[in-house]
Motif scaffolding. Structure first.
Motif, PDB file in Angstrom:
ATOM      1  N   VAL A 125       0.966   0.011  -7.164  1.00  0.00           N
ATOM      2  CA  VAL A 125      -0.088   0.390  -6.127  1.00  0.00           C
ATOM      3  C   VAL A 125      -0.766   1.667  -6.565  1.00  0.00           C
ATOM      4  O   VAL A 125      -2.255   1.837  -6.144  1.00  0.00           O
ATOM      5  CB  VAL A 125       0.972   0.998  -4.837  1.00  0.00           C
ATOM      6  CG1 VAL A 125       0.563   2.223  -3.823  1.00  0.00           C
ATOM      7  CG2 VAL A 125       2.013   0.290  -4.181  1.00  0.00           C
ATOM      8  N   THR A 130      -3.756  -0.459  -7.518  1.00  0.00           N
ATOM      9  CA  THR A 130      -4.916  -0.733  -6.937  1.00  0.00           C
ATOM     10  C   THR A 130      -5.665   0.422  -5.790  1.00  0.00           C
ATOM     11  O   THR A 130      -7.062  -0.116  -5.351  1.00  0.00           O
ATOM     12  CB  THR A 130      -3.893  -2.205  -6.138  1.00  0.00           C
ATOM     13  OG1 THR A 130      -2.861  -1.478  -5.361  1.00  0.00           O
ATOM     14  CG2 THR A 130      -3.632  -2.811  -6.799  1.00  0.00           C
ATOM     15  N   SER A 131      -5.060   1.241  -6.154  1.00  0.00           N
ATOM     16  CA  SER A 131      -6.161   2.047  -5.614  1.00  0.00           C
ATOM     17  C   SER A 131      -6.712   3.508  -6.825  1.00  0.00           C
ATOM     18  O   SER A 131      -7.459   4.450  -6.119  1.00  0.00           O
ATOM     19  CB  SER A 131      -5.662   3.289  -4.886  1.00  0.00           C
ATOM     20  OG  SER A 131      -4.148   4.248  -5.351  1.00  0.00           O
ATOM     21  N   SER A 132      -6.785   3.123  -7.999  1.00  0.00           N
ATOM     22  CA  SER A 132      -7.425   3.615  -8.592  1.00  0.00           C
ATOM     23  C   SER A 132      -9.049   3.637  -8.989  1.00  0.00           C
ATOM     24  O   SER A 132      -9.764   2.949  -8.124  1.00  0.00           O
ATOM     25  CB  SER A 132      -7.291   2.899  -9.889  1.00  0.00           C
ATOM     26  OG  SER A 132      -8.099   3.273 -11.458  1.00  0.00           O
ATOM     27  N   ASN A 133      -9.072   4.529  -9.295  1.00  0.00           N
ATOM     28  CA  ASN A 133     -11.196   4.800  -8.896  1.00  0.00           C
ATOM     29  C   ASN A 133     -11.627   4.446 -10.512  1.00  0.00           C
ATOM     30  O   ASN A 133     -13.013   4.237 -10.618  1.00  0.00           O
ATOM     31  CB  ASN A 133     -11.680   6.321  -8.680  1.00  0.00           C
ATOM     32  CG  ASN A 133     -11.284   7.137  -7.856  1.00  0.00           C
ATOM     33  OD1 ASN A 133     -11.165   6.242  -6.570  1.00  0.00           O
ATOM     34  ND2 ASN A 133     -10.261   8.299  -7.761  1.00  0.00           N
ATOM     35  N   THR A 165       0.506  -7.788  -5.625  1.00  0.00           N
ATOM     36  CA  THR A 165      -0.225  -6.113  -5.582  1.00  0.00           C
ATOM     37  C   THR A 165      -1.565  -6.825  -6.111  1.00  0.00           C
ATOM     38  O   THR A 165      -1.911  -6.377  -6.192  1.00  0.00           O
ATOM     39  CB  THR A 165       0.674  -4.593  -5.452  1.00  0.00           C
ATOM     40  OG1 THR A 165       1.595  -5.095  -3.858  1.00  0.00           O
ATOM     41  CG2 THR A 165      -0.479  -4.124  -5.181  1.00  0.00           C
ATOM     42  N   GLY A 217      -4.122  -7.199  -4.754  1.00  0.00           N
ATOM     43  CA  GLY A 217      -5.664  -5.500  -4.624  1.00  0.00           C
ATOM     44  C   GLY A 217      -6.059  -5.704  -5.195  1.00  0.00           C
ATOM     45  O   GLY A 217      -7.259  -4.627  -4.763  1.00  0.00           O
ATOM     46  N   LYS A 267       0.837  -1.620   0.106  1.00  0.00           N
ATOM     47  CA  LYS A 267       0.056  -0.128  -0.048  1.00  0.00           C
ATOM     48  C   LYS A 267       0.897   0.878  -0.179  1.00  0.00           C
ATOM     49  O   LYS A 267       0.525   2.239  -0.252  1.00  0.00           O
ATOM     50  CB  LYS A 267      -1.187   0.116   1.111  1.00  0.00           C
ATOM     51  CG  LYS A 267      -2.264  -1.060   1.618  1.00  0.00           C
ATOM     52  CD  LYS A 267      -2.746  -1.212   2.242  1.00  0.00           C
ATOM     53  CE  LYS A 267      -3.896  -2.353   2.571  1.00  0.00           C
ATOM     54  NZ  LYS A 267      -4.912  -2.005   3.100  1.00  0.00           N
TER      55      LYS A 267
END
Length: 797
Positions: free
Chosen positions: A692, A695-698, A749, A753, A504
């Motif tokens: 990272v 995996t944090s994409s909107n 990830t 993720g 993360k």
């Protein structure tokens, strides 16, 4: 003829580990380098007896192993201290500077530890030797590798700038080679053993030889430049590590038998025994004094001049340390028979026949005691007590033998500890090496294991590198500099677990010298005169201000450096320099400045006021093209670091806009990573940051589409990594596991993720399970951190 005897002049004490290299350019200045990572200068504050005031010239996270001194020139009137070591980064500093001040020059090019340095008598070029089996020539002031001296097949332990256009190298392949400044091999021959040291003999030396070499077989050999062996000097009882020559033409040597020896012709005229395990280095001063650095963390100066001798108290303390030394019986030739051993009367009844002759007698307290004959004093000198083991009287049994200590070493939670047996008469590094080999553990753990032994036995310190914590949560960032071979971290007691999947945190590549990067930009800028490629004086002033801010900036915190209108105005010129300057190597320094700014800026200049897109410019500079990528390996590495730092910092939007192009550009870079460990670290760090980011994409659909591409590249990259070689003689490149670990984290990830069925199907189609099996067959799973990741990945598949 027996020369006047050397006596102790001064004790230089302050390092926290072995003193591995020493210099004495003149009586008023001593220089020392240590395994504690520091180089120190010692300025004489009084002359009778001599006393010295220390200051730290430089400090790094890894240990220093070699020094050289460049004589005075117009640009550097006080000369330059040249130092290097485990990080393979060669520094040039003026003697008056301290560790807080940026170096005058950095030399990057070796891919492994630098172990030997020398400077031409004119002070205009430097020669270096390395564990990477190469020697290189560097021009003072340019700070770039000019010529590689080829033909070596093992560590280049010794280099010698013989005259203005002749270089001699000594190698672990037993070869002695003579080159000219162009790198052309003039002559070469094989020595009888590994060559550890070289020294030039004065012109017209009585022996007729031109230079001397020292070897692992305990011999000093005198040679002509044609390769004729003139003489062999025998007397040392172990490896010889260092050679020097006095103004008189006498040779001085030091080695693993804890002695410094002075040779006149072929005769040893004095043996100076030190209260240490090893005498690592020796150097001579123009006034005839000598300095020696040893494993007891101390450097000592010796003199033949009575007015430069140390105080009576200092000499008495030195003699007391020497007499109380514990000498392991195992180091003595043959078996000790207490019944046949002579008593104290031997010391007055028998005389020695040569300097340094040793004798063991049964002292008045009944203990076997080691004495050494001094020809100049015509007496026996006590140099230690012979012991079965210099440790406790309470022995522990292990493997049918007795040891002072048997440590429990926890390698993995839930499994029994491994046993590490140790006698304090052993070299901690040899014991640590054997432990790692016996248990098939990576030798990247060597320093930490030896450090554990030293700390828990309070034994004689042979040195260690101190691991420091940087911005990278895996603990490798703090040691990551251009040209460095990254090292894995290890603790003898497992106190942390591997990072869980998915990762993360973004990783940055930030430690370095921003001010030095600016200095190089300024120097290179002069090449462009009044052309439109040149930065203006105003641009240089603005960059200088930001470089000073970056030099003091704490990169371990979140990006917080505010941008300014001045930065907006200079950014187009900086980007132009980083992507268009010719030849391409000139772009490294401006690109390096961009890398630091990317990790530090709180916000990037808004697109409506920013007239340049740095990512588009880097991608459009052709360095990633198939036909030119090999020639631009360093630029590729620096560009990839720049992209990584943009993701770590405030550049996520600009990376997002070009991510598809970046992913495509990384494909040819993957080929470089197979042979270039520095590129591999940079590339896999970027893959971690991209994973990272995804995996944090909107936008999960876009993230999954990009995830497919990354998975395919990562599977190919991981499969291309070679098997790990854990043997003692393996090159560190063959032991490096960090690129594979970071690639595995990135792959894991994405799979864990993104939590998408299509990604799981893609992983099966790409046969990720086989990729994991390959890691196991290539010995990567010997490390617990790999085991944790692979276990989690297998369960998720």
């Amino acid at each position: 003829m027996v020369s006047q005897e050397f006596k102790l002049s001064a004790v230089l004490q302050g390092h926290t580990s072995d003193v591995r290299a020493v210099l004495l350019p003149d009586p008023s200045l001593a220089i020392t380098a240590s395994r504690d990572g520091s180089t120190r200068t010692w300025k004489q504050t009084s002359s009778s007896p001599p006393t010295y005031d220390p200051s730290e010239s430089s400090h790094g996270a890894q240990y220093k192993t070699c020094l050289a001194f460049a004589p005075s020139t117009k640009e550097y009137p006080d000369g330059l201290i040249i130092s290097s070591g485990q990080d393979a980064l060669i520094e040039a500093r003026q003697p008056s500077t301290t560790a807080e001040v940026n170096a005058d020059g950095f030399m990057v090019g070796h891919s492994n530890q630098v172990c030997s340095l020398d400077v031409s008598s004119t002070g205009d070029w430097i020669v270096s030797g390395s564990w990477d089996s190469s020697a290189r020539i560097w021009q003072v002031g340019r700070w770039e590798p000019e010529v590689e001296l080829q033909g070596h097949t093992a560590t280049v332990w010794a280099v010698l700038a013989f005259d203005k256009d002749t270089i001699i190298t000594g190698c672990a392949d037993k070869g002695i080679r003579i080159f000219d400044l162009r790198g052309k091999l003039r002559h070469g021959w094989e020595n009888k053993d590994v060559v550890r040291a070289l020294v030039r003999l004065p012109e017209g030396h009585a022996s007729g030889a031109d230079f001397a070499s020292a070897s692992n077989d305990s011999a000093i050999r005198l040679w002509t430049l044609k390769g004729d062996l003139v003489a062999e000097l025998w007397g040392h009882e172990a490896f010889i590590y260092s050679l020097a020559v006095l103004p008189s033409g006498e040779i001085v040597s030091s080695g693993e038998d804890r002695s410094v020896r002075v040779w006149q012709g072929t005769e040893c005229v004095q043996v100076i025994t030190l209260p240490a395990i090893s005498a690592w280095s020796v150097a001579a001063s123009p006034n005839g004094d000598i300095i020696a650095g040893s494993s007891d963390k101390i450097a000592r100066i010796f003199t033949r001049e009575p007015d430069r001798e140390a105080s009576a108290e200092t000499i008495a303390e030195f003699n007391g340390q020497l007499q109380s030394s514990a000498v392991p019986k195992q180091s003595m030739d043959g078996q000790l028979n207490m019944q046949d051993m002579p008593g104290p009367e031997f010391l007055t009844q028998k005389s020695g026949t040569k300097e340094g002759q040793s004798a063991i007698i049964k002292d008045t307290d009944g203990n076997p005691t080691l004495y050494q004959w001094s020809m100049s004093q015509q007496t026996w000198i006590k140099i230690g007590t012979v012991v079965d083991s210099a440790g406790s009287s309470s022995k522990q049994q292990y493997g049918g033998k007795e040891y002072d200590y048997v440590f429990d070493i926890d390698i993995e939670d839930g499994k029994p500890p491994l046993k590490l047996p140790y006698n304090v008469t052993q070299n901690p590094y040899e014991a640590a090496t054997k432990f790692l080999q016996d248990n098939e553990l990576p030798l990247t753990y060597l320093d930490e294991t030896a450090n554990f032994i030293i700390k828990n036995t309070q034994g004689a310190t042979l040195g260690q590198s101190s691991a420091t914590t940087g911005a990278d949560p895996w603990g490798t960032e703090s040691r990551y500099r251009p040209g460095e071979v990254p090292q894995s971290t290890y603790q003898s007691k497992a106190t942390s677990t591997p990072q869980p999947l998915p990762q993360k945190q973004y990783l940055s590549i930030v430690l370095g010298k921003p001010a030095t990067a600016f200095e190089q930009v300024s120097k290179k800028n002069a090449d462009y005169g009044e052309t439109d490629m040149a930065l203006t004086k105003s641009d240089l002033h603005t960059l200088s201000v930001f470089a000073q801010q970056l030099a003091k900036y704490d990169f371990s915190r979140s990006p917080s450096l505010p941008y300014s209108n001045e930065l907006v105005s200079v950014l187009p010129s900086l980007v132009k320099a980083a992507t268009q300057w010719q030849p391409p190597n000139n772009r490294l320094a401006p690109l390096d400045l961009l890398r630091f700014l990317a990790a530090a800026l709180q916000t990037l200049p808004p697109q409506d006021v920013n007239t340049v897109d740095p990512v588009a410019a880097v991608l459009g500079s052709n360095i990633f093209d198939e036909g030119s990528i090999d020639a631009n390996a360093k630029l590729v590495m620096m560009s990839v670091r720049f992209f990584s730092n943009l993701l770590y910092g405030s550049g996520k939007k600009v990376i997002d806009a070009h991510l598809d192009s970046i992913i495509e550009s990384l494909k040819p870079a993957s080929k470089l990573a197979k042979s270039d460990n520095n590129v591999a670290i940079a590339l896999t760090t970027l893959y971690v940051n991209i994973s990272v980011f995804l995996t944090s994409s909107n936008d999960p659909d876009v993230a999954v589409a990009r995830g497919f591409q990354i998975l395919e590249e990562l599977c190919q990259l991981i499969s291309s990594f070679p098997a790990v070689n854990h043997s003692a003689g393996a090159a560190p490149a063959g032991q490096s596991t960090e690129p594979a670990y970071r690639a595995l984290v990135a792959l894991g990830t994405i799979i864990v993720g993104l939590k998408h069925a299509d990604i799981k199907e893609a992983a099966k189609a790409l046969d990720v399970a086989t990729v994991l099996e390959q890691l196991q067959s290539k010995q990567y799973l010997k490390e617990p951190r790999f085991q944790a990741l692979v276990t989690q990945l297998r369960s998720s598949l």
